[in-house]
Design an enzyme around this catalytic site. Structure first.
Site, short mmCIF file in Angstrom:
data_model
loop_
_atom_site.label_atom_id
_atom_site.label_comp_id
_atom_site.label_asym_id
_atom_site.label_seq_id
_atom_site.Cartn_x
_atom_site.Cartn_y
_atom_site.Cartn_z
CD GLU A 1 -7.86 6.57 11.22
OE1 GLU A 1 -7.62 7.79 11.44
OE2 GLU A 1 -8.18 6.14 10.10
CG ASN B 1 -7.94 2.45 9.29
OD1 ASN B 1 -8.04 2.20 10.48
ND2 ASN B 1 -7.66 3.66 8.83
CE LYS C 1 -10.84 5.95 7.37
NZ LYS C 1 -9.59 6.64 7.76
CD GLU D 1 -6.79 6.47 5.93
OE1 GLU D 1 -7.59 5.58 6.21
OE2 GLU D 1 -6.93 7.64 6.31
CB CYS E 1 -10.70 8.72 10.62
SG CYS E 1 -9.96 10.35 10.35
CG ASN F 1 -4.52 9.12 13.20
OD1 ASN F 1 -3.42 9.31 13.71
ND2 ASN F 1 -5.25 8.06 13.50
N1 CDT Z 1 -7.58 9.25 8.82
C1 CDT Z 1 -8.47 9.95 8.08
O1 CDT Z 1 -9.42 9.38 7.57
N2 CDT Z 1 -8.21 11.26 7.91
C2 CDT Z 1 -9.02 12.13 7.08
C3 CDT Z 1 -8.24 13.32 6.63
C4 CDT Z 1 -7.44 13.10 5.48
S1 CDT Z 1 -8.19 13.41 3.98
C5 CDT Z 1 -6.87 13.22 2.95
C6 CDT Z 1 -10.23 12.71 7.75
O2 CDT Z 1 -11.30 12.69 7.15
O3 CDT Z 1 -10.11 13.24 8.85
#
Ligand code: CDT
Length: 309
Positions: A47, A107, A124, A143, A169, A194
């Protein structure tokens, strides 16, 4: 003859704030070459892979963040990746921040075929984190502030002689993501992530980040009889440790390939797509067993409500 698709997950280590897109693309090209040398037909990248994970930074004016976004794809920095894909004859999934001509921020991930053509786009849907500034926290997760929720749903495309879907993600934690694709007979779900291993505002499950990562993807694969290719940007990025743990999960729910490091690393698996048919025709034969008359709440209600006293 079994239908086989050789897939690579191209995990990357961290991308620091000072790393140029051109230098990241050079790393991606190196990973793509390694994947090709192992016979991969399609390579999955993480991502938002072209830059550091910029939603960790607060900006009073969100427009200040526009420099982290791509206005064209491919652009001057990403064109070499497309050219190398054509030269090698491999396809790829790429995650990046998209700024549209009419000013929308998403995203996004794309699927590119071996001729370098973008054949699919996903934006996303499940945007995690917060909208407000948390000045006490060591980093932000904005985000919700910098992106709009995706407006394309969860389509499944015919690509690489398979039924392929994408998500990004946080989407991987939601059973709805896989089920909407499962209902389109998905065989391979590709996703990049990430994931900070420490969430300063709710740290109770920090020690389980790797478990929850695998749990979500293995369950999604098993319950929808598909492969899931989950690929991390891992390692310590600007002081924030990102989970590595890239995996390829089979329709049995088993992990069939797994990264061993938290840096740039290729994992591969030869997917026997016929495995998907086993449970699509048995335990998870949706047409035979689903009872949609009892599932209405799933689309009618967003937040949970307790039963009446
Ligand atoms: N990038 C992403 O979506 N990361 C989220 C973690 C952060 S929740 C504040 C995940 O679900 O891995």
């Amino acid at each position: 003859m079994a239908r086989t698709l050789i897939v690579a997950g191209a995990q990357t280590g961290p991308v620091q704030r000072s790393d140029s897109r051109a230098s990241v693309v050079r790393r991606l090209i190196d990973l793509m070459r390694q994947a090709h040398a192992r016979g991969a037909q399609v390579v999955v990248f993480p991502e938002l892979v072209l830059t550091t994970f910029f939603p960790r930074y607060w900006a009073d004016n969100p427009a200040e963040m526009d420099s982290w976004f791509e206005r064209e794809m491919p652009g001057p920095d990403t064109k070499p990746l497309f050219e190398e894909a054509v030269r090698l004859g491999v396809g790829f999934y790429l995650g990046y921040a998209e700024l549209t001509e009419d000013g929308h921020h998403y995203n996004t991930s794309i699927l590119v075929d071996k001729s370098g053509k973008i054949i699919a786009k996903y934006r996303k849907v499940h945007l995690p984190g917060h909208l407000e500034h948390l000045p006490e926290a060591p980093w932000q997760h904005l985000e919700k502030r910098y992106f709009e929720p995706g407006n394309l749903g969860f389509p499944v495309w015919r690509a690489f002689d398979a039924n392929v879907g994408m998500c990004i993600c946080n989407d991987r934690r939601w059973p709805e993501t896989y089920r909407v694709m499962g209902l389109q007979d998905v065989e391979v779900v590709m996703l990049g992530y990430n994931t900070p291993t420490h969430l300063p505002w709710v740290s109770g499950y920090d020690n389980l980040s790797d478990f929850h990562n695998k749990l979500s993807m293995q369950a999604g694969a098993y319950q929808n009889s598909c492969f899931v290719v989950g690929v991390a940007k891992g390692g310590v990025e600007e002081g924030c440790d990102l989970l590595a743990g890239s995996v390829i999960c089979a329709p049995s729910g088993e992990i069939i390939a797994q990264a061993a490091t938290n840096g740039d690393e290729v994992i591969t698996a030869a997917l026997n797509l016929d495995m998907c048919a086993i449970n699509k025709g048995a335990t998870f034969n949706f047409g035979l067993h689903r009872r949609t008359e009892h599932y209405k709440l799933i689309v009618e209600r967003t937040g949970a409500q307790p039963p009446a006293a």
